[in-house]
Scaffold this motif. Sequence first.
Motif, mmCIF file in Angstrom:
data_model
loop_
_atom_site.group_PDB
_atom_site.id
_atom_site.type_symbol
_atom_site.label_atom_id
_atom_site.label_comp_id
_atom_site.label_asym_id
_atom_site.label_seq_id
_atom_site.Cartn_x
_atom_site.Cartn_y
_atom_site.Cartn_z
ATOM 1 N N LYS A 436 -76.536 26.699 15.467
ATOM 2 C CA LYS A 436 -76.484 25.275 15.805
ATOM 3 C C LYS A 436 -75.879 25.057 17.183
ATOM 4 N N ALA A 437 -74.813 25.817 17.485
ATOM 5 C CA ALA A 437 -74.177 25.677 18.801
ATOM 6 C C ALA A 437 -75.128 26.109 19.910
ATOM 7 N N ASP A 438 -75.870 27.187 19.671
ATOM 8 C CA ASP A 438 -76.835 27.646 20.660
ATOM 9 C C ASP A 438 -77.919 26.609 20.890
ATOM 10 N N ALA A 439 -78.376 25.989 19.804
ATOM 11 C CA ALA A 439 -79.417 24.969 19.927
ATOM 12 C C ALA A 439 -78.919 23.789 20.748
ATOM 13 N N ARG A 440 -77.659 23.402 20.488
ATOM 14 C CA ARG A 440 -77.084 22.288 21.273
ATOM 15 C C ARG A 440 -76.957 22.679 22.742
ATOM 16 N N ALA A 441 -76.550 23.935 23.002
ATOM 17 C CA ALA A 441 -76.393 24.388 24.377
ATOM 18 C C ALA A 441 -77.725 24.375 25.118
ATOM 19 N N LYS A 442 -78.783 24.805 24.403
ATOM 20 C CA LYS A 442 -80.102 24.820 25.042
ATOM 21 C C LYS A 442 -80.567 23.408 25.372
ATOM 22 N N LYS A 443 -80.313 22.485 24.447
ATOM 23 C CA LYS A 443 -80.716 21.098 24.693
ATOM 24 C C LYS A 443 -79.964 20.518 25.877
ATOM 25 N N GLY A 444 -78.710 20.972 26.039
ATOM 26 C CA GLY A 444 -77.898 20.454 27.145
ATOM 27 C C GLY A 444 -78.056 21.244 28.416
ATOM 28 N N GLY A 445 -78.993 22.216 28.438
ATOM 29 C CA GLY A 445 -79.195 23.012 29.652
ATOM 30 C C GLY A 445 -78.126 24.048 29.839
ATOM 31 N N GLY A 446 -77.505 24.497 28.754
ATOM 32 C CA GLY A 446 -76.378 25.411 28.876
ATOM 33 C C GLY A 446 -76.767 26.844 29.158
ATOM 34 N N GLY A 447 -78.042 27.173 29.221
ATOM 35 C CA GLY A 447 -78.433 28.525 29.569
ATOM 36 C C GLY A 447 -78.442 29.460 28.386
ATOM 37 N N CYS A 448 -78.059 30.706 28.659
ATOM 38 C CA CYS A 448 -78.202 31.752 27.663
ATOM 39 C C CYS A 448 -77.124 31.667 26.600
ATOM 40 N N PRO A 449 -77.474 31.711 25.299
ATOM 41 C CA PRO A 449 -76.479 31.626 24.239
ATOM 42 C C PRO A 449 -75.593 32.864 24.200
ATOM 43 N N ARG A 450 -74.392 32.672 23.664
ATOM 44 C CA ARG A 450 -73.426 33.758 23.594
ATOM 45 C C ARG A 450 -72.972 33.927 22.169
ATOM 46 N N ARG A 451 -72.646 35.165 21.785
ATOM 47 C CA ARG A 451 -72.059 35.425 20.475
ATOM 48 C C ARG A 451 -70.562 35.225 20.573
ATOM 49 N N SER A 452 -69.990 34.700 19.510
ATOM 50 C CA SER A 452 -68.548 34.504 19.504
ATOM 51 C C SER A 452 -67.853 35.402 18.504
ATOM 52 N N THR A 453 -68.621 36.218 17.771
ATOM 53 C CA THR A 453 -68.002 37.074 16.764
ATOM 54 C C THR A 453 -67.607 38.401 17.382
ATOM 55 N N PRO A 454 -66.670 39.120 16.767
ATOM 56 C CA PRO A 454 -66.198 40.367 17.329
ATOM 57 C C PRO A 454 -67.094 41.552 17.000
ATOM 58 N N SER A 455 -68.329 41.327 16.633
ATOM 59 C CA SER A 455 -69.219 42.448 16.348
ATOM 60 C C SER A 455 -70.629 42.095 16.747
ATOM 61 N N CYS A 456 -71.411 43.116 17.054
ATOM 62 C CA CYS A 456 -72.821 42.937 17.387
ATOM 63 C C CYS A 456 -73.655 43.581 16.309
ATOM 64 N N ALA A 457 -74.407 42.752 15.561
ATOM 65 C CA ALA A 457 -75.149 43.272 14.416
ATOM 66 C C ALA A 457 -76.199 44.292 14.816
ATOM 67 N N ARG A 458 -76.685 44.208 16.077
ATOM 68 C CA ARG A 458 -77.755 45.105 16.509
ATOM 69 C C ARG A 458 -77.215 46.381 17.155
ATOM 70 N N GLY A 459 -75.918 46.567 17.138
ATOM 71 C CA GLY A 459 -75.376 47.799 17.675
ATOM 72 C C GLY A 459 -74.835 47.669 19.074
ATOM 73 N N GLY A 460 -74.842 46.473 19.675
ATOM 74 C CA GLY A 460 -74.312 46.288 21.014
ATOM 75 C C GLY A 460 -72.806 46.224 21.018
ATOM 76 N N ARG A 461 -72.221 46.283 22.224
ATOM 77 C CA ARG A 461 -70.765 46.207 22.336
ATOM 78 C C ARG A 461 -70.367 44.755 22.512
#
Length: 516
Positions: A436-461
């Motif tokens: 939901k936050a990412d969707a709001r950011a996109k609507k407001g022109g906020g650019g690329c969404p960011r993760r706020s959790t301390p883990s990356c489900a896809r294996g990223g750092r």
Amino acid sequence: MKAADIARTYVEFFERHGHAVVPSASLLYNDPTLLFVNAGMVPFKPYFTGAEPAPWKRAVSVQKCVRTLDIDEVGKTTRHGTFFQMLGNFSFGDYFKQGAIEMAWELVTAEQHNGGFGFDPDTVWVTALHGDDETVDLWRAVGVPSEHIQLRGLKDNYWHMGIPGPGGPCSEIYIDRGPQYGPDGGPEADEDRFLEIWNLVFQTEELSAVRAKDDFDVARPLPSQNIDTGAGLERIAFLLQGVNNMYEIDEVYPVIARAADMAGKKYGANPDDDVRLRVVGDHVRSGLMLMTDGVTPGNEARGYVLRRLLRRVVRAMRLLGVHDPVLPELLGVSRGLMHATYPDIDDQWARVLPVATGEEESFRRTLTAGTTLFDAATREVKQQASPQLSGDKAFQLHDTFGFPIDLTLEMAAEQGLSVDRRRFTELMSEQKARAKADARAKKGGGGCPRRSTPSCARGGRPPSAATPTCRCPRASAASSPTGGSPTGCGTEWSSSSSTRPRSTPRPAARTPTRAC
């Protein structure tokens, strides 16, 4: 008596008694309170409440129904099925208790060559709501002895839809299968030996709120006293066909037999295999009927129910040792059993088959990839002598491999483990909040969404104070566990900036929040 003959006998009996024959409504009846038609009376609800005038005084139908609340019991009991056909006779302000009871008794006990079901009157038991002396007297009048009449409370002998609508006291008809199936004592003692086949509902009230089977508010009396009955065709069939349960009747068992043949198994030789085969028999028919009525697999509501049914078939067959595709063949067997009664199955087959085939192909990829992670996780849990799979692992299975939590719960239970549902739910809620936050950011022109959790489900750092970016591993479609879109995006997003990625552009088919 074959199932189709039972349905015909029922309809013809009530047609002789002045009832209009009404075809089954679609399983997707236009009622916002229900996913599917779950009782024979659903299409008649507006007539019972007085919202619309009834076109007939009396009606009879054989209604397609789906209920999945007890899906985990399918295959384990004699009587739990997800798809069933409800025989029903209805009166809209015409006959009431006396007429319903007299006709039911006649149909149940009349010999088959005289247009009845031919049950021995000595095996019939009935129940009534505590205080409903009129119903008790009416059953005695037709010949049921007092010792075969039991009084029960609201949980057992008051019927409503589980939602606001019509309701009223009911009287249930049971058949005693014999002492080899359980103890004496009537339905109160054992409902496997004493099997309910028919429920006569005396609709008198409109409910405004329903909190539980025995906890509801009555808004007002109905405009008229009505009769709504429901007899389980499959239950009557397994009694009249002399088989052990509803999965072995003529409209279901050939699917079980074909599944057993595909698996090189013998039905009746192994209890665990038998449960899986009965799940296959039940779910294949349910899936066929839902797809025929227009449902397609999905992640929400009706689509999710269908997806779960089809995937349980595929996994049950895999546990039986079959790793090749199974749905096209098994659905074809069920089609041959059901199309005479429901000709629209043939009309819709060209659409149904590719839908089922595509769903199976997708799930087989998911199952292959996810099972590897699940097996590793369960080994680790058992080595730690823990009885519970973590919510984080369950979430990873869901987020990375598309494992629905129901599947994880089922697989964990087979290993003697529970799952931390609370933690899983927390992670799901966090994911939805981020979306939901990412969707709001996109609507407001906020650019690329960011993760706020301390883990990356896809294996990223994950981002940190030292590294204010979320680094996703580069991956190709070939390395994707599902064989589809890449699992990584090969980009870096700043945790403190809304600028575009500084590295390789992300693929169009994958969003940063899924990749990272």
